[in-house]
Design an enzyme around this catalytic site. Structure first.
Site, PDB file in Angstrom:
ATOM      1  N   LYS A 199       0.835  -1.217   0.000  1.00 15.28           N
ATOM      2  CA  LYS A 199       0.000   0.000   0.000  1.00 15.28           C
ATOM      3  C   LYS A 199       0.861   1.255   0.000  1.00 15.28           C
ATOM      4  O   LYS A 199       0.654   2.170  -0.788  1.00 15.28           O
ATOM      5  CB  LYS A 199      -0.916   0.041   1.248  1.00 15.28           C
ATOM      6  CG  LYS A 199      -1.855  -1.131   1.390  1.00 15.28           C
ATOM      7  CD  LYS A 199      -2.726  -1.014   2.634  1.00 15.28           C
ATOM      8  CE  LYS A 199      -1.957  -1.052   3.958  1.00 15.28           C
ATOM      9  NZ  LYS A 199      -1.273  -2.330   4.240  1.00 15.28           N
ATOM     10  N   ARG A 213      -9.793   0.900   8.385  1.00 13.05           N
ATOM     11  CA  ARG A 213      -9.376  -0.453   8.744  1.00 13.05           C
ATOM     12  C   ARG A 213     -10.428  -1.185   9.545  1.00 13.05           C
ATOM     13  O   ARG A 213     -10.195  -2.335   9.937  1.00 13.05           O
ATOM     14  CB  ARG A 213      -8.145  -0.357   9.645  1.00 13.05           C
ATOM     15  CG  ARG A 213      -6.858  -0.535   8.933  1.00 13.05           C
ATOM     16  CD  ARG A 213      -5.846  -0.079   9.938  1.00 13.05           C
ATOM     17  NE  ARG A 213      -4.694  -0.911   9.945  1.00 13.05           N
ATOM     18  CZ  ARG A 213      -3.570  -0.571   9.317  1.00 13.05           C
ATOM     19  NH1 ARG A 213      -3.492   0.521   8.627  1.00 13.05           N
ATOM     20  NH2 ARG A 213      -2.538  -1.343   9.396  1.00 13.05           N
ATOM     21  N   ARG A 264      11.748  -5.686   5.356  1.00 17.74           N
ATOM     22  CA  ARG A 264      11.540  -4.271   5.010  1.00 17.74           C
ATOM     23  C   ARG A 264      12.484  -3.370   5.809  1.00 17.74           C
ATOM     24  O   ARG A 264      12.720  -3.579   6.997  1.00 17.74           O
ATOM     25  CB  ARG A 264      10.099  -3.849   5.314  1.00 17.74           C
ATOM     26  CG  ARG A 264       9.910  -2.337   5.134  1.00 17.74           C
ATOM     27  CD  ARG A 264       8.473  -1.924   5.124  1.00 17.74           C
ATOM     28  NE  ARG A 264       7.769  -2.296   6.332  1.00 17.74           N
ATOM     29  CZ  ARG A 264       6.462  -2.129   6.491  1.00 17.74           C
ATOM     30  NH1 ARG A 264       5.728  -1.612   5.525  1.00 17.74           N
ATOM     31  NH2 ARG A 264       5.887  -2.501   7.617  1.00 17.74           N
ATOM     32  N   ARG A 276      11.240  -1.091  11.235  1.00 17.83           N
ATOM     33  CA  ARG A 276      10.107  -0.694  12.084  1.00 17.83           C
ATOM     34  C   ARG A 276       9.995  -1.646  13.272  1.00 17.83           C
ATOM     35  O   ARG A 276      10.212  -2.848  13.122  1.00 17.83           O
ATOM     36  CB  ARG A 276       8.817  -0.746  11.257  1.00 17.83           C
ATOM     37  CG  ARG A 276       8.423   0.609  10.724  1.00 17.83           C
ATOM     38  CD  ARG A 276       7.298   0.546   9.723  1.00 17.83           C
ATOM     39  NE  ARG A 276       6.086  -0.110  10.180  1.00 17.83           N
ATOM     40  CZ  ARG A 276       4.959  -0.163   9.461  1.00 17.83           C
ATOM     41  NH1 ARG A 276       4.901   0.406   8.272  1.00 17.83           N
ATOM     42  NH2 ARG A 276       3.908  -0.775   9.929  1.00 17.83           N
ATOM     43  N   ARG A 283      -0.457  -8.727  13.340  1.00 18.53           N
ATOM     44  CA  ARG A 283      -1.035  -7.734  12.416  1.00 18.53           C
ATOM     45  C   ARG A 283      -1.867  -8.412  11.335  1.00 18.53           C
ATOM     46  O   ARG A 283      -2.923  -7.918  10.946  1.00 18.53           O
ATOM     47  CB  ARG A 283       0.082  -6.891  11.781  1.00 18.53           C
ATOM     48  CG  ARG A 283       0.684  -5.873  12.756  1.00 18.53           C
ATOM     49  CD  ARG A 283       2.076  -5.446  12.378  1.00 18.53           C
ATOM     50  NE  ARG A 283       2.153  -4.796  11.094  1.00 18.53           N
ATOM     51  CZ  ARG A 283       3.283  -4.698  10.389  1.00 18.53           C
ATOM     52  NH1 ARG A 283       4.418  -5.204  10.859  1.00 18.53           N
ATOM     53  NH2 ARG A 283       3.275  -4.082   9.234  1.00 18.53           N
TER      54      ARG A 283
HETATM   55  P1  AP5 Z   1       4.939  -1.609   1.940  1.00 22.83           P
HETATM   56  O1  AP5 Z   1       4.595  -0.818   0.728  1.00 22.83           O
HETATM   57  O2  AP5 Z   1       5.690  -0.942   3.020  1.00 22.83           O
HETATM   58  O3  AP5 Z   1       3.615  -2.346   2.480  1.00 22.83           O
HETATM   59  P2  AP5 Z   1       2.314  -1.759   3.212  1.00 22.83           P
HETATM   60  O4  AP5 Z   1       1.132  -2.402   2.569  1.00 22.83           O
HETATM   61  O5  AP5 Z   1       2.357  -0.286   3.269  1.00 22.83           O
HETATM   62  O6  AP5 Z   1       2.501  -2.439   4.612  1.00 22.83           O
HETATM   63  P3  AP5 Z   1       2.473  -1.830   6.099  1.00 22.83           P
HETATM   64  O7  AP5 Z   1       3.228  -2.772   6.975  1.00 22.83           O
HETATM   65  O8  AP5 Z   1       2.892  -0.401   6.105  1.00 22.83           O
HETATM   66  O9  AP5 Z   1       0.983  -1.950   6.429  1.00 22.83           O
HETATM   67  P4  AP5 Z   1       0.392  -1.947   7.820  1.00 22.83           P
HETATM   68  O10 AP5 Z   1      -1.037  -1.855   7.474  1.00 22.83           O
HETATM   69  O11 AP5 Z   1       0.764  -3.077   8.687  1.00 22.83           O
HETATM   70  O12 AP5 Z   1       1.084  -0.710   8.558  1.00 22.83           O
HETATM   71  P5  AP5 Z   1       0.632   0.777   8.797  1.00 22.83           P
HETATM   72  O13 AP5 Z   1       1.826   1.629   8.812  1.00 22.83           O
HETATM   73  O14 AP5 Z   1      -0.490   1.129   7.897  1.00 22.83           O
HETATM   74  O15 AP5 Z   1       5.764  -2.899   1.442  1.00 22.83           O
HETATM   75  C1  AP5 Z   1       6.236  -3.876   2.383  1.00 22.83           C
HETATM   76  C2  AP5 Z   1       7.577  -4.476   1.924  1.00 22.83           C
HETATM   77  O16 AP5 Z   1       7.378  -5.220   0.710  1.00 22.83           O
HETATM   78  C3  AP5 Z   1       8.658  -3.438   1.597  1.00 22.83           C
HETATM   79  O17 AP5 Z   1       9.903  -3.951   1.965  1.00 22.83           O
HETATM   80  C4  AP5 Z   1       8.573  -3.292   0.074  1.00 22.83           C
HETATM   81  O18 AP5 Z   1       9.798  -2.891  -0.476  1.00 22.83           O
HETATM   82  C5  AP5 Z   1       8.159  -4.687  -0.350  1.00 22.83           C
HETATM   83  N1  AP5 Z   1       7.304  -4.720  -1.549  1.00 22.83           N
HETATM   84  C6  AP5 Z   1       6.252  -3.877  -1.828  1.00 22.83           C
HETATM   85  N2  AP5 Z   1       5.660  -4.225  -2.998  1.00 22.83           N
HETATM   86  C7  AP5 Z   1       6.343  -5.324  -3.450  1.00 22.83           C
HETATM   87  C8  AP5 Z   1       6.208  -6.145  -4.619  1.00 22.83           C
HETATM   88  N3  AP5 Z   1       5.262  -5.917  -5.555  1.00 22.83           N
HETATM   89  N4  AP5 Z   1       7.066  -7.194  -4.756  1.00 22.83           N
HETATM   90  C9  AP5 Z   1       8.026  -7.427  -3.822  1.00 22.83           C
HETATM   91  N5  AP5 Z   1       8.216  -6.686  -2.706  1.00 22.83           N
HETATM   92  C10 AP5 Z   1       7.373  -5.636  -2.512  1.00 22.83           C
HETATM   93  O19 AP5 Z   1       0.045   0.682  10.272  1.00 22.83           O
HETATM   94  C11 AP5 Z   1       0.904   0.434  11.370  1.00 22.83           C
HETATM   95  C12 AP5 Z   1       0.113   0.440  12.664  1.00 22.83           C
HETATM   96  O20 AP5 Z   1      -0.496   1.719  12.860  1.00 22.83           O
HETATM   97  C13 AP5 Z   1      -1.050  -0.558  12.736  1.00 22.83           C
HETATM   98  O21 AP5 Z   1      -0.625  -1.839  13.144  1.00 22.83           O
HETATM   99  C14 AP5 Z   1      -1.959   0.126  13.764  1.00 22.83           C
HETATM  100  O22 AP5 Z   1      -1.472  -0.077  15.069  1.00 22.83           O
HETATM  101  C15 AP5 Z   1      -1.793   1.611  13.436  1.00 22.83           C
HETATM  102  N6  AP5 Z   1      -2.796   2.091  12.469  1.00 22.83           N
HETATM  103  C16 AP5 Z   1      -2.553   2.612  11.236  1.00 22.83           C
HETATM  104  N7  AP5 Z   1      -3.697   2.945  10.612  1.00 22.83           N
HETATM  105  C17 AP5 Z   1      -4.697   2.616  11.469  1.00 22.83           C
HETATM  106  C18 AP5 Z   1      -6.122   2.688  11.392  1.00 22.83           C
HETATM  107  N8  AP5 Z   1      -6.751   3.158  10.297  1.00 22.83           N
HETATM  108  N9  AP5 Z   1      -6.839   2.228  12.450  1.00 22.83           N
HETATM  109  C19 AP5 Z   1      -6.237   1.772  13.568  1.00 22.83           C
HETATM  110  N10 AP5 Z   1      -4.901   1.665  13.704  1.00 22.83           N
HETATM  111  C20 AP5 Z   1      -4.128   2.080  12.658  1.00 22.83           C
HETATM  112 MG    MG Z   2       2.591   1.139   4.845  1.00 22.07          MG
END
Ligand code: AP5
Ligand code: MG
Ligand code: ZN
Length: 207
Positions: free
Chosen positions: A14, A89, A123, A153, A164
């Site tokens: 994402k 979410r 990552r 992270r 997660r």
């Molecule tokens: P990346 O693009 O970083 O993936 P992502 O989908 O953004 O994954 P996240 O871990 O950021 O999602 P998340 O939902 O757990 O975390 P968030 O920060 O939103 O890619 C991942 C890896 O894969 C990278 O190394 C990349 O290089 C690689 N990659 C990407 N595409 C690829 C491909 N096509 N092929 C190969 N490799 C690839 O949330 C974190 C925390 O915040 C949550 O746990 C929660 O506590 C809180 N939070 C955030 N939003 C909310 C909400 N709306 N409600 C409640 N709590 C929330």
């Molecule tokens: Mg992300």
């Protein structure tokens, strides 16, 4: 108007895709995860409340994230649209969002579970500019954009990653049906190379 939501499990890509598409379509990239991590770094009231939930891989309470998004999308740079990454979410977040704006498309980036564990444990992120990469993509642990030493992270360890994913399956996956029921869901195969995923999403948005 392009009011976009990017859905998908942790590690689906994402953030990677939202950042590229934000540049090519000139839409602000709004990641609730990034905003919350910045709040923790700056030790704000929200950051202090959110930290324990995030470190454990649990969701931060709805009212906190809804407040963040409500304030952010009211800003003038969002007048022609925005990309929401990681919000909503929960069903309660999706319903709250519908009371403040009209989502025009939800893009679901689909990748299966075990591949996500591998992606997330490898990552690395740049603490200075936010660039995201993977250990398989570099020789030295330095940001390809600004040269700063990359970090991992705190929630990217295997136990927390598995939690997660479980939280995603229980609370967030139902949003696929929610947006599909509204007729605005686009499904994208997230297990292709990064450029192909980007072009599929751009086609979905423009098509
Ligand atoms: P990346 O693009 O970083 O993936 P992502 O989908 O953004 O994954 P996240 O871990 O950021 O999602 P998340 O939902 O757990 O975390 P968030 O920060 O939103 O890619 C991942 C890896 O894969 C990278 O190394 C990349 O290089 C690689 N990659 C990407 N595409 C690829 C491909 N096509 N092929 C190969 N490799 C690839 O949330 C974190 C925390 O915040 C949550 O746990 C929660 O506590 C809180 N939070 C955030 N939003 C909310 C909400 N709306 N409600 C409640 N709590 C929330
Ligand atoms: Mg992300
Ligand atoms: Zn950097």
């Amino acid at each position: 108007m392009k009011n976009l939501v990017f859905l998908g499990p942790p590690g689906a890509g994402k953030g990677t895709q939202a950042s590229r598409i934000s540049e090519s379509l000139s839409l602000p990239h709004i990641s609730t995860g990034d905003i919350l991590r910045a709040s923790i770094r700056n030790q704000t009231e929200i950051g202090l409340k959110a930290k324990a939930y995030m470190d454990a891989g649990n969701l931060v309470p709805d009212e906190i994230v809804i407040g963040i998004v409500k304030e952010r999308i009211a800003q003038s740079d969002c007048a022609n649209g925005y990309i929401l990454d990681g919000f909503p979410r929960t069903l309660a977040q999706a319903e709250a969002l519908d009371t403040i704006t009209t989502i025009t498309m939800a893009v679901n980036i689909d990748v299966d579970g075990e591949k996500l564990v591998k992606r997330l444990s490898g990552r690395r992120v740049c603490p200075a500019c936010g660039e995201t990469t993977h250990v398989s993509n570099y020789d030295k642990p330095e940001c390809p954009k600004c040269g700063v030493t990359l970090i991992q992270r705190v929630d990217d360890n295997e136990d927390t990653i598995r939690n997660r994913l479980a939280v995603y399956n229980k609370s967030t996956q139902p949003l696929i049906d929610y947006y599909s029921g509204k007729g605005i869901l686009k499904e994208i195969d997230g297990f292709q190379d990064i450029d192909k995923v980007t072009s599929d999403i751009v086609d979905a948005i423009n098509g």
